[in-house]
Design an enzyme around this catalytic site. Sequence first.
Site, PDB file in Angstrom:
ATOM      1  CG  HIS A 194     -92.132   0.724  -3.928  1.00 36.03           C
ATOM      2  ND1 HIS A 194     -92.827  -0.294  -4.552  1.00 36.03           N
ATOM      3  CD2 HIS A 194     -91.914   0.307  -2.665  1.00 36.03           C
ATOM      4  CE1 HIS A 194     -93.026  -1.279  -3.690  1.00 36.03           C
ATOM      5  NE2 HIS A 194     -92.471  -0.940  -2.534  1.00 36.03           N
TER       6      HIS A 194
ATOM      7  CG  HIS B 146     -88.973   0.965   1.163  1.00 36.60           C
ATOM      8  ND1 HIS B 146     -90.094   0.937   1.963  1.00 36.60           N
ATOM      9  CD2 HIS B 146     -89.156  -0.012   0.228  1.00 36.60           C
ATOM     10  CE1 HIS B 146     -90.920  -0.021   1.539  1.00 36.60           C
ATOM     11  NE2 HIS B 146     -90.369  -0.615   0.488  1.00 36.60           N
TER      12      HIS B 146
ATOM     13  N   GLY C 197     -90.143  -9.441   0.404  1.00 34.09           N
ATOM     14  CA  GLY C 197     -91.288  -8.813   1.060  1.00 34.09           C
ATOM     15  C   GLY C 197     -91.993  -7.758   0.235  1.00 34.09           C
ATOM     16  CD  GLN C 198     -92.237  -5.948  -5.745  1.00 30.60           C
ATOM     17  OE1 GLN C 198     -91.542  -6.893  -6.139  1.00 30.60           O
ATOM     18  NE2 GLN C 198     -92.644  -4.983  -6.544  1.00 30.60           N
TER      19      GLN C 198
ATOM     20  CG  ASP D   1     -94.213   3.137   4.034  1.00 33.27           C
ATOM     21  OD1 ASP D   1     -93.646   2.479   3.131  1.00 33.27           O
ATOM     22  OD2 ASP D   1     -95.114   2.674   4.750  1.00 33.27           O
TER      23      ASP D   1
ATOM     24  CG  ASN E 207     -88.332  -4.747   0.017  1.00 33.11           C
ATOM     25  OD1 ASN E 207     -87.220  -5.068   0.415  1.00 33.11           O
ATOM     26  ND2 ASN E 207     -89.165  -4.004   0.735  1.00 33.11           N
TER      27      ASN E 207
HETATM   28  P1  AMP Z   1     -92.919  -3.115  -0.333  1.00 32.94           P
HETATM   29  O1  AMP Z   1     -93.232  -4.049   0.804  1.00 32.94           O
HETATM   30  O2  AMP Z   1     -91.453  -2.952  -0.590  1.00 32.94           O
HETATM   31  O3  AMP Z   1     -93.707  -3.474  -1.579  1.00 32.94           O
HETATM   32  O4  AMP Z   1     -93.405  -1.695   0.160  1.00 32.94           O
HETATM   33  C1  AMP Z   1     -94.714  -1.241   0.043  1.00 32.94           C
HETATM   34  C2  AMP Z   1     -94.841  -0.103   0.996  1.00 32.94           C
HETATM   35  O5  AMP Z   1     -96.005   0.644   0.669  1.00 32.94           O
HETATM   36  C3  AMP Z   1     -95.008  -0.518   2.478  1.00 32.94           C
HETATM   37  O6  AMP Z   1     -93.931   0.010   3.232  1.00 32.94           O
HETATM   38  C4  AMP Z   1     -96.350   0.088   2.867  1.00 32.94           C
HETATM   39  O7  AMP Z   1     -96.366   0.568   4.190  1.00 32.94           O
HETATM   40  C5  AMP Z   1     -96.517   1.201   1.850  1.00 32.94           C
HETATM   41  N1  AMP Z   1     -97.871   1.603   1.584  1.00 32.94           N
HETATM   42  C6  AMP Z   1     -98.921   0.811   1.266  1.00 32.94           C
HETATM   43  N2  AMP Z   1    -100.026   1.547   1.062  1.00 32.94           N
HETATM   44  C7  AMP Z   1     -99.661   2.835   1.257  1.00 32.94           C
HETATM   45  C8  AMP Z   1    -100.354   4.081   1.205  1.00 32.94           C
HETATM   46  N3  AMP Z   1    -101.669   4.167   0.895  1.00 32.94           N
HETATM   47  N4  AMP Z   1     -99.671   5.214   1.466  1.00 32.94           N
HETATM   48  C9  AMP Z   1     -98.355   5.162   1.779  1.00 32.94           C
HETATM   49  N5  AMP Z   1     -97.644   4.020   1.836  1.00 32.94           N
HETATM   50  C10 AMP Z   1     -98.289   2.871   1.584  1.00 32.94           C
END
Ligand code: AMP
Length: 110
Positions: free
Chosen positions: A96, A98, A89-90, A29, A83
């Site tokens: 995906h 985490h 908070g998605q 991440d 999420n």
């Molecule tokens: P969510 O909030 O559950 O949708 O998680 C999205 C995640 O994607 C967040 O933890 C971001 O930090 C991560 N994220 C967004 N852009 C990137 C990227 N280019 N490379 C790696 N992680 C990313």
Amino acid sequence: MSTLFTRIAKGEIPAEIVYEDSHVFAFRDVAPQAPFHVLIVPREETAGLASLPDEGDHLYILNAARRIAEKFSLDSGYRLVINQGKDAGQTVQHLHAHLMAGRPFAWPPG
Ligand code: AMP
């Protein structure tokens, strides 16, 4: 138009890939919330839990999580989080999970 995460899988956006198989890929991440924080992403583009079909690449997320935990010796524990939607908070509309480790996690989560 590919999602952000599919563009990472294609190498169009840089990321540190830590695991991949024919169903899922995983990368660190960009804004880690724990010392170890990777996202496990099914290759099929589904927006989130709420719109999943019964079958598909998402069924392989748990196996990938176990394999990644073994690969990185996450022996003291880890947390797997998905999420779904605004209240959770998605922010990226491509399912995906985490996988986080390296510190204690509070329960219930905030
Ligand atoms: P969510 O909030 O559950 O949708 O998680 C999205 C995640 O994607 C967040 O933890 C971001 O930090 C991560 N994220 C967004 N852009 C990137 C990227 N280019 N490379 C790696 N992680 C990313």
